[in-house]
Scaffold this motif. Structure first.
Motif, PDB file in Angstrom:
ATOM      1  N   UNK A 144      44.067  50.759  34.093  1.00  0.00           N
ATOM      2  CA  UNK A 144      45.158  51.160  34.982  1.00  0.00           C
ATOM      3  C   UNK A 144      44.786  51.022  36.464  1.00  0.00           C
ATOM      4  N   UNK A 145      43.480  50.877  36.754  1.00  0.00           N
ATOM      5  CA  UNK A 145      43.023  50.750  38.145  1.00  0.00           C
ATOM      6  C   UNK A 145      42.659  49.308  38.525  1.00  0.00           C
ATOM      7  N   UNK A 146      42.904  48.353  37.606  1.00  0.00           N
ATOM      8  CA  UNK A 146      42.571  46.963  37.882  1.00  0.00           C
ATOM      9  C   UNK A 146      43.538  46.295  38.852  1.00  0.00           C
ATOM     10  N   UNK A 147      44.795  46.654  38.730  1.00  0.00           N
ATOM     11  CA  UNK A 147      45.822  46.020  39.549  1.00  0.00           C
ATOM     12  C   UNK A 147      47.002  46.977  39.706  1.00  0.00           C
ATOM     13  N   UNK A 148      47.841  46.727  40.700  1.00  0.00           N
ATOM     14  CA  UNK A 148      48.987  47.610  40.922  1.00  0.00           C
ATOM     15  C   UNK A 148      50.084  47.377  39.890  1.00  0.00           C
ATOM     16  N   UNK A 149      50.044  46.250  39.195  1.00  0.00           N
ATOM     17  CA  UNK A 149      51.007  46.005  38.131  1.00  0.00           C
ATOM     18  C   UNK A 149      50.346  46.292  36.786  1.00  0.00           C
ATOM     19  N   UNK A 150      51.140  46.666  35.819  1.00  0.00           N
ATOM     20  CA  UNK A 150      50.614  47.020  34.497  1.00  0.00           C
ATOM     21  C   UNK A 150      50.151  45.765  33.742  1.00  0.00           C
ATOM     22  N   UNK A 151      48.952  45.853  33.157  1.00  0.00           N
ATOM     23  CA  UNK A 151      48.432  44.763  32.316  1.00  0.00           C
ATOM     24  C   UNK A 151      47.928  45.362  31.006  1.00  0.00           C
ATOM     25  N   UNK A 152      47.967  44.567  29.944  1.00  0.00           N
ATOM     26  CA  UNK A 152      47.555  45.063  28.634  1.00  0.00           C
ATOM     27  C   UNK A 152      46.089  44.836  28.338  1.00  0.00           C
ATOM     28  N   UNK A 153      45.510  43.815  28.976  1.00  0.00           N
ATOM     29  CA  UNK A 153      44.085  43.563  28.760  1.00  0.00           C
ATOM     30  C   UNK A 153      43.452  43.071  30.057  1.00  0.00           C
ATOM     31  N   UNK A 154      42.185  43.413  30.250  1.00  0.00           N
ATOM     32  CA  UNK A 154      41.519  43.077  31.514  1.00  0.00           C
ATOM     33  C   UNK A 154      41.442  41.580  31.789  1.00  0.00           C
ATOM     34  N   UNK A 155      41.364  40.759  30.742  1.00  0.00           N
ATOM     35  CA  UNK A 155      41.230  39.312  30.938  1.00  0.00           C
ATOM     36  C   UNK A 155      42.457  38.708  31.620  1.00  0.00           C
ATOM     37  N   UNK A 156      43.578  39.450  31.678  1.00  0.00           N
ATOM     38  CA  UNK A 156      44.760  38.974  32.395  1.00  0.00           C
ATOM     39  C   UNK A 156      44.539  39.019  33.904  1.00  0.00           C
ATOM     40  N   UNK A 157      43.506  39.764  34.347  1.00  0.00           N
ATOM     41  CA  UNK A 157      43.271  39.955  35.780  1.00  0.00           C
ATOM     42  C   UNK A 157      41.929  39.381  36.237  1.00  0.00           C
ATOM     43  N   UNK A 158      40.867  39.628  35.463  1.00  0.00           N
ATOM     44  CA  UNK A 158      39.514  39.200  35.848  1.00  0.00           C
ATOM     45  C   UNK A 158      38.749  38.659  34.634  1.00  0.00           C
ATOM     46  N   UNK A 159      37.676  37.972  34.932  1.00  0.00           N
ATOM     47  CA  UNK A 159      36.767  37.458  33.898  1.00  0.00           C
ATOM     48  C   UNK A 159      35.353  37.903  34.244  1.00  0.00           C
ATOM     49  N   UNK A 160      34.479  37.950  33.248  1.00  0.00           N
ATOM     50  CA  UNK A 160      33.072  38.262  33.496  1.00  0.00           C
ATOM     51  C   UNK A 160      32.532  37.243  34.490  1.00  0.00           C
ATOM     52  N   UNK A 161      31.791  37.737  35.478  1.00  0.00           N
ATOM     53  CA  UNK A 161      31.224  36.874  36.507  1.00  0.00           C
ATOM     54  C   UNK A 161      32.032  36.846  37.793  1.00  0.00           C
ATOM     55  N   UNK A 162      33.296  37.299  37.750  1.00  0.00           N
ATOM     56  CA  UNK A 162      34.128  37.317  38.954  1.00  0.00           C
ATOM     57  C   UNK A 162      33.553  38.289  39.986  1.00  0.00           C
ATOM     58  N   UNK A 163      33.614  37.892  41.249  1.00  0.00           N
ATOM     59  CA  UNK A 163      33.251  38.776  42.355  1.00  0.00           C
ATOM     60  C   UNK A 163      34.505  39.553  42.739  1.00  0.00           C
ATOM     61  N   UNK A 164      34.367  40.878  42.871  1.00  0.00           N
ATOM     62  CA  UNK A 164      35.526  41.715  43.173  1.00  0.00           C
ATOM     63  C   UNK A 164      35.173  42.746  44.244  1.00  0.00           C
ATOM     64  N   UNK A 165      36.215  43.235  44.910  1.00  0.00           N
ATOM     65  CA  UNK A 165      36.083  44.343  45.846  1.00  0.00           C
ATOM     66  C   UNK A 165      36.699  45.560  45.173  1.00  0.00           C
TER      67      UNK A 165
END
Length: 189
Positions: A144-165
């Motif tokens: 729920x804290x990955x993005x401001x829009x609702x997603x069902x799985x983390x892979x819809x937003x990021x992948x392992x190895x991605x650099x994030x803030x």
């Protein structure tokens, strides 16, 4: 139970003489799936195992490790803190990590809740992602804290190895837990 005080009086007396927090030295004699055996410099031999001292995998390092070989080798001399006398196996339970500074506490000293952090996604799980924000320190970003829009799985937003803030929302010193968010803070995504 291997034996009682009457069957191995020297070993029993030695183990009973130890105090929690005492530093014991010895040589790693065997590496097993659960941890390592240590032959103590100042202790008697064990009647069954290859050492009186035992260090389980979680007590080898503050960092997450796959195997004991990531930290020690057979024949290596180590200093470890005595945790407890295992009267069932006649062993001294030891901790190698207790002799080293806890990197999480140092991180917590220099990091405040609400602080922006940069890191790399290390693992995706159904409920969120783990992000390594500094060497040996990972935190969880709940789904729920990955993005401001609702997603069902983390892979819809990021992948392992991605650099994030991310922003540290909770730093729990006692449980050594870091909770992160990509939705909060000055550069929320």
């Amino acid at each position: 139970m291997i034996s009682g005080p009457s069957e191995n009086p020297e070993l029993w007396a030695f183990l009973e003489s130890l105090h929690r927090g005492e530093i014991l030295c010895g040589t790693v004699t065997a590496i097993e799936r659960f941890g390592v055996f240590v032959a103590l410099d100042d202790g008697p031999d064990h009647p069954v195992f290859r050492g009186v001292g035992v260090i389980t995998i979680p007590e080898l390092s503050w960092q997450r490790i796959e195997t004991a070989f990531d930290v020690v080798q057979v024949g290596q001399h180590v200093s470890a803190e005595f945790l407890q006398f295992d009267t069932w196996n006649l062993e001294a339970r030891l901790s190698l990590r207790a002799t080293q500074p806890d990197p999480f506490q140092a991180f917590a000293d220099r990091t405040a809740a609400g602080q922006e952090l940069h890191g790399r996604v290390t693992k995706l799980v159904p409920f969120g992602v783990f992000v390594q924000v500094t060497d040996g320190i990972e935190g969880l970003v709940h789904l729920r804290e990955l993005t401001s829009t609702s997603v069902e799985k983390p892979s819809a937003v990021v992948q392992a190895g991605d650099e994030v803030t991310v922003v540290g929302t909770e730093i729990d010193r006692e449980r050594r837990r870091l909770i992160l968010s990509r939705r909060q803070g000055p550069t929320a995504h």
